[in-house]
Motif scaffolding. Structure first.
Motif, PDB file in Angstrom:
ATOM      1  N   ILE A  69       0.841  -1.202   0.000  1.00  0.00           N
ATOM      2  CA  ILE A  69       0.000   0.000   0.000  1.00  0.00           C
ATOM      3  C   ILE A  69       0.874   1.249   0.000  1.00  0.00           C
ATOM      4  O   ILE A  69       0.604   2.207  -0.735  1.00  0.00           O
ATOM      5  N   LEU A  70       1.932   1.242   0.784  1.00  0.00           N
ATOM      6  CA  LEU A  70       2.844   2.389   0.802  1.00  0.00           C
ATOM      7  C   LEU A  70       3.541   2.565  -0.538  1.00  0.00           C
ATOM      8  O   LEU A  70       3.707   3.698  -1.017  1.00  0.00           O
ATOM      9  N   THR A  71       3.917   1.460  -1.167  1.00  0.00           N
ATOM     10  CA  THR A  71       4.560   1.525  -2.485  1.00  0.00           C
ATOM     11  C   THR A  71       3.586   2.051  -3.529  1.00  0.00           C
ATOM     12  O   THR A  71       3.951   2.871  -4.382  1.00  0.00           O
ATOM     13  N   PHE A  72       2.336   1.591  -3.477  1.00  0.00           N
ATOM     14  CA  PHE A  72       1.302   2.110  -4.380  1.00  0.00           C
ATOM     15  C   PHE A  72       1.198   3.629  -4.246  1.00  0.00           C
ATOM     16  O   PHE A  72       1.218   4.360  -5.237  1.00  0.00           O
ATOM     17  N   ALA A  73       1.076   4.113  -3.009  1.00  0.00           N
ATOM     18  CA  ALA A  73       0.915   5.547  -2.781  1.00  0.00           C
ATOM     19  C   ALA A  73       2.126   6.332  -3.281  1.00  0.00           C
ATOM     20  O   ALA A  73       1.971   7.378  -3.932  1.00  0.00           O
ATOM     21  N   GLN A  74       3.318   5.835  -2.995  1.00  0.00           N
ATOM     22  CA  GLN A  74       4.541   6.503  -3.470  1.00  0.00           C
ATOM     23  C   GLN A  74       4.612   6.528  -4.994  1.00  0.00           C
ATOM     24  O   GLN A  74       4.970   7.545  -5.582  1.00  0.00           O
ATOM     25  N   SER A  75       4.285   5.403  -5.617  1.00  0.00           N
ATOM     26  CA  SER A  75       4.388   5.351  -7.074  1.00  0.00           C
ATOM     27  C   SER A  75       3.352   6.265  -7.729  1.00  0.00           C
ATOM     28  O   SER A  75       3.632   6.895  -8.748  1.00  0.00           O
ATOM     29  N   TYR A  76       2.166   6.376  -7.125  1.00  0.00           N
ATOM     30  CA  TYR A  76       1.158   7.298  -7.674  1.00  0.00           C
ATOM     31  C   TYR A  76       1.642   8.740  -7.511  1.00  0.00           C
ATOM     32  O   TYR A  76       1.586   9.529  -8.455  1.00  0.00           O
ATOM     33  N   PHE A  77       2.132   9.061  -6.319  1.00  0.00           N
ATOM     34  CA  PHE A  77       2.598  10.420  -6.043  1.00  0.00           C
ATOM     35  C   PHE A  77       3.729  10.837  -6.988  1.00  0.00           C
ATOM     36  O   PHE A  77       3.796  11.991  -7.409  1.00  0.00           O
ATOM     37  N   LYS A  78       4.602   9.910  -7.329  1.00  0.00           N
ATOM     38  CA  LYS A  78       5.748  10.218  -8.190  1.00  0.00           C
ATOM     39  C   LYS A  78       5.432  10.098  -9.674  1.00  0.00           C
ATOM     40  O   LYS A  78       6.298  10.366 -10.504  1.00  0.00           O
ATOM     41  N   SER A  79       4.215   9.717 -10.009  1.00  0.00           N
ATOM     42  CA  SER A  79       3.878   9.460 -11.412  1.00  0.00           C
ATOM     43  C   SER A  79       3.249  10.679 -12.075  1.00  0.00           C
ATOM     44  O   SER A  79       2.886  11.662 -11.429  1.00  0.00           O
ATOM     45  N   ASP A  80       3.093  10.560 -13.379  1.00  0.00           N
ATOM     46  CA  ASP A  80       2.420  11.604 -14.139  1.00  0.00           C
ATOM     47  C   ASP A  80       0.909  11.586 -13.923  1.00  0.00           C
ATOM     48  O   ASP A  80       0.200  12.492 -14.352  1.00  0.00           O
ATOM     49  N   GLU A  81       0.385  10.591 -13.217  1.00  0.00           N
ATOM     50  CA  GLU A  81      -1.045  10.553 -12.891  1.00  0.00           C
ATOM     51  C   GLU A  81      -1.379  11.531 -11.773  1.00  0.00           C
ATOM     52  O   GLU A  81      -2.495  12.042 -11.714  1.00  0.00           O
ATOM     53  N   TYR A  82      -0.440  11.780 -10.883  1.00  0.00           N
ATOM     54  CA  TYR A  82      -0.695  12.643  -9.731  1.00  0.00           C
ATOM     55  C   TYR A  82      -0.937  14.073 -10.198  1.00  0.00           C
ATOM     56  O   TYR A  82      -0.098  14.663 -10.872  1.00  0.00           O
ATOM     57  N   ASP A  83      -2.093  14.616  -9.846  1.00  0.00           N
ATOM     58  CA  ASP A  83      -2.467  15.987 -10.203  1.00  0.00           C
ATOM     59  C   ASP A  83      -1.961  16.918  -9.111  1.00  0.00           C
ATOM     60  O   ASP A  83      -2.549  17.006  -8.035  1.00  0.00           O
ATOM     61  N   ARG A  84      -0.856  17.589  -9.386  1.00  0.00           N
ATOM     62  CA  ARG A  84      -0.260  18.468  -8.398  1.00  0.00           C
ATOM     63  C   ARG A  84      -1.121  19.694  -8.097  1.00  0.00           C
ATOM     64  O   ARG A  84      -0.887  20.411  -7.137  1.00  0.00           O
ATOM     65  N   ASN A  85      -2.112  19.918  -8.915  1.00  0.00           N
ATOM     66  CA  ASN A  85      -3.047  21.024  -8.707  1.00  0.00           C
ATOM     67  C   ASN A  85      -4.445  20.486  -8.409  1.00  0.00           C
ATOM     68  O   ASN A  85      -5.446  21.076  -8.808  1.00  0.00           O
ATOM     69  N   PHE A  86      -4.513  19.375  -7.684  1.00  0.00           N
ATOM     70  CA  PHE A  86      -5.807  18.726  -7.456  1.00  0.00           C
ATOM     71  C   PHE A  86      -6.820  19.647  -6.783  1.00  0.00           C
ATOM     72  O   PHE A  86      -8.009  19.581  -7.075  1.00  0.00           O
ATOM     73  N   ASP A  87      -6.353  20.531  -5.885  1.00  0.00           N
ATOM     74  CA  ASP A  87      -7.287  21.432  -5.218  1.00  0.00           C
ATOM     75  C   ASP A  87      -7.954  22.365  -6.215  1.00  0.00           C
ATOM     76  O   ASP A  87      -9.169  22.590  -6.158  1.00  0.00           O
ATOM     77  N   ARG A  88      -7.194  22.873  -7.170  1.00  0.00           N
ATOM     78  CA  ARG A  88      -7.763  23.734  -8.215  1.00  0.00           C
ATOM     79  C   ARG A  88      -8.706  22.940  -9.102  1.00  0.00           C
ATOM     80  O   ARG A  88      -9.802  23.400  -9.432  1.00  0.00           O
ATOM     81  N   THR A  89      -8.306  21.734  -9.478  1.00  0.00           N
ATOM     82  CA  THR A  89      -9.159  20.890 -10.312  1.00  0.00           C
ATOM     83  C   THR A  89     -10.479  20.605  -9.615  1.00  0.00           C
ATOM     84  O   THR A  89     -11.550  20.671 -10.229  1.00  0.00           O
ATOM     85  N   LEU A  90     -10.429  20.288  -8.327  1.00  0.00           N
ATOM     86  CA  LEU A  90     -11.661  20.017  -7.577  1.00  0.00           C
ATOM     87  C   LEU A  90     -12.548  21.260  -7.515  1.00  0.00           C
ATOM     88  O   LEU A  90     -13.776  21.162  -7.671  1.00  0.00           O
ATOM     89  N   ARG A  91     -11.952  22.431  -7.317  1.00  0.00           N
ATOM     90  CA  ARG A  91     -12.741  23.667  -7.310  1.00  0.00           C
ATOM     91  C   ARG A  91     -13.375  23.918  -8.676  1.00  0.00           C
ATOM     92  O   ARG A  91     -14.516  24.378  -8.756  1.00  0.00           O
TER      93      ARG A  91
END
Length: 128
Positions: A35-57
Protein backbone atom coordinates in the motif's frame (compact mmCIF):
# COMPACT_ATOMS: atom_id res chain seq x y z
CA UNK A 1 7.79 11.73 -13.73
CA UNK A 2 7.34 8.03 -14.13
CA UNK A 3 4.58 6.01 -15.71
CA UNK A 4 2.05 4.58 -13.28
CA UNK A 5 1.35 0.86 -13.50
CA UNK A 6 -2.43 0.70 -13.12
CA UNK A 7 -2.72 -3.08 -13.40
CA UNK A 8 -0.09 -3.79 -10.75
CA UNK A 9 -1.60 -1.31 -8.30
CA UNK A 10 -5.19 -2.35 -8.96
CA UNK A 11 -4.10 -5.87 -8.05
CA UNK A 12 -2.61 -4.57 -4.78
CA UNK A 13 -5.84 -2.78 -3.89
CA UNK A 14 -7.95 -5.81 -4.83
CA UNK A 15 -5.94 -7.94 -2.40
CA UNK A 16 -6.27 -5.30 0.33
CA UNK A 17 -10.03 -4.77 -0.05
CA UNK A 18 -11.88 -6.09 2.98
CA UNK A 19 -8.67 -6.80 4.89
CA UNK A 20 -8.23 -5.22 8.29
CA UNK A 21 -5.53 -2.57 8.52
CA UNK A 22 -4.47 -2.40 12.16
CA UNK A 23 -3.97 0.93 13.85
CA UNK A 24 -1.96 0.58 17.02
CA UNK A 25 -0.90 3.44 19.22
CA UNK A 26 0.88 5.22 16.38
CA UNK A 27 0.21 8.29 14.25
CA UNK A 28 -0.80 6.25 11.20
CA UNK A 29 -2.35 2.83 10.59
CA UNK A 30 0.04 -0.05 9.92
CA UNK A 31 -0.16 -0.04 6.13
CA UNK A 32 1.46 -2.90 4.25
CA UNK A 33 4.57 -2.23 2.20
CA UNK A 34 2.46 -2.76 -0.95
CA UNK A 35 0.00 0.00 0.00
CA UNK A 36 2.84 2.39 0.80
CA UNK A 37 4.56 1.52 -2.48
CA UNK A 38 1.30 2.11 -4.38
CA UNK A 39 0.91 5.55 -2.78
CA UNK A 40 4.54 6.50 -3.47
CA UNK A 41 4.39 5.35 -7.07
CA UNK A 42 1.16 7.30 -7.67
CA UNK A 43 2.60 10.42 -6.04
CA UNK A 44 5.75 10.22 -8.19
CA UNK A 45 3.88 9.46 -11.41
CA UNK A 46 2.42 11.60 -14.14
CA UNK A 47 -1.05 10.55 -12.89
CA UNK A 48 -0.70 12.64 -9.73
CA UNK A 49 -2.47 15.99 -10.20
CA UNK A 50 -0.26 18.47 -8.40
CA UNK A 51 -3.05 21.02 -8.71
CA UNK A 52 -5.81 18.73 -7.46
CA UNK A 53 -7.29 21.43 -5.22
CA UNK A 54 -7.76 23.73 -8.21
CA UNK A 55 -9.16 20.89 -10.31
CA UNK A 56 -11.66 20.02 -7.58
CA UNK A 57 -12.74 23.67 -7.31
CA UNK A 58 -13.21 23.78 -11.09
CA UNK A 59 -15.65 20.88 -10.64
CA UNK A 60 -17.50 22.88 -7.93
CA UNK A 61 -16.05 20.93 -5.00
CA UNK A 62 -14.95 23.72 -2.65
CA UNK A 63 -15.39 22.06 0.74
CA UNK A 64 -14.12 18.56 0.09
CA UNK A 65 -16.09 15.40 -0.58
CA UNK A 66 -17.82 12.96 1.71
CA UNK A 67 -16.93 9.27 1.53
CA UNK A 68 -20.39 8.59 0.06
CA UNK A 69 -19.85 11.20 -2.69
CA UNK A 70 -16.43 9.75 -3.49
CA UNK A 71 -17.92 6.25 -3.71
CA UNK A 72 -20.66 7.47 -6.05
CA UNK A 73 -18.22 9.33 -8.29
CA UNK A 74 -15.96 6.27 -8.39
CA UNK A 75 -18.84 4.33 -9.90
CA UNK A 76 -20.47 6.95 -12.13
CA UNK A 77 -18.13 9.74 -13.18
CA UNK A 78 -17.09 9.98 -16.79
CA UNK A 79 -14.60 12.78 -16.05
CA UNK A 80 -10.99 11.59 -16.02
CA UNK A 81 -9.61 14.85 -14.61
CA UNK A 82 -12.05 14.76 -11.69
CA UNK A 83 -11.24 11.15 -10.76
CA UNK A 84 -7.52 11.87 -11.11
CA UNK A 85 -7.87 14.89 -8.79
CA UNK A 86 -9.80 12.86 -6.22
CA UNK A 87 -7.18 10.09 -6.17
CA UNK A 88 -4.44 12.71 -5.89
CA UNK A 89 -6.23 14.42 -2.98
CA UNK A 90 -6.57 11.06 -1.22
CA UNK A 91 -2.89 10.22 -1.72
CA UNK A 92 -1.88 13.61 -0.32
CA UNK A 93 -4.62 13.65 2.31
CA UNK A 94 -3.24 10.85 4.48
CA UNK A 95 -0.56 13.26 5.66
CA UNK A 96 -3.21 15.60 7.08
CA UNK A 97 -5.95 13.08 7.91
CA UNK A 98 -4.31 9.93 9.26
CA UNK A 99 -6.42 6.88 8.52
CA UNK A 100 -8.00 8.23 5.35
CA UNK A 101 -6.45 5.48 3.26
CA UNK A 102 -7.44 2.86 5.81
CA UNK A 103 -11.17 3.32 5.25
CA UNK A 104 -10.92 3.81 1.49
CA UNK A 105 -8.70 0.75 1.00
CA UNK A 106 -10.71 -1.53 3.26
CA UNK A 107 -14.09 -0.67 1.73
CA UNK A 108 -12.78 -0.78 -1.86
CA UNK A 109 -13.48 2.84 -2.76
CA UNK A 110 -9.84 3.55 -3.62
CA UNK A 111 -9.85 0.42 -5.80
CA UNK A 112 -13.01 1.61 -7.58
CA UNK A 113 -11.44 5.04 -8.15
CA UNK A 114 -8.27 3.57 -9.60
CA UNK A 115 -10.20 1.24 -11.91
CA UNK A 116 -12.37 4.17 -13.06
CA UNK A 117 -9.30 6.34 -13.65
CA UNK A 118 -7.61 3.62 -15.71
CA UNK A 119 -10.75 2.96 -17.75
CA UNK A 120 -11.39 6.65 -18.45
CA UNK A 121 -7.78 7.18 -19.46
CA UNK A 122 -7.91 4.18 -21.78
CA UNK A 123 -11.20 5.38 -23.25
CA UNK A 124 -9.64 8.77 -23.99
CA UNK A 125 -6.66 7.15 -25.71
CA UNK A 126 -8.92 4.83 -27.72
CA UNK A 127 -10.59 7.90 -29.23
CA UNK A 128 -7.34 8.90 -30.91
Amino acid sequence: MQAFDFDKNISILRQAKGQAIPWHETTYPSYTADILTFAQSYFKSDEYDRNFDRTLRQHQFHEGLSEADVAQLANTSQDYSLIRAIVSAIIRGEKYTPGMWQALVQNGILLDLLVRERDLKQKAYDCY
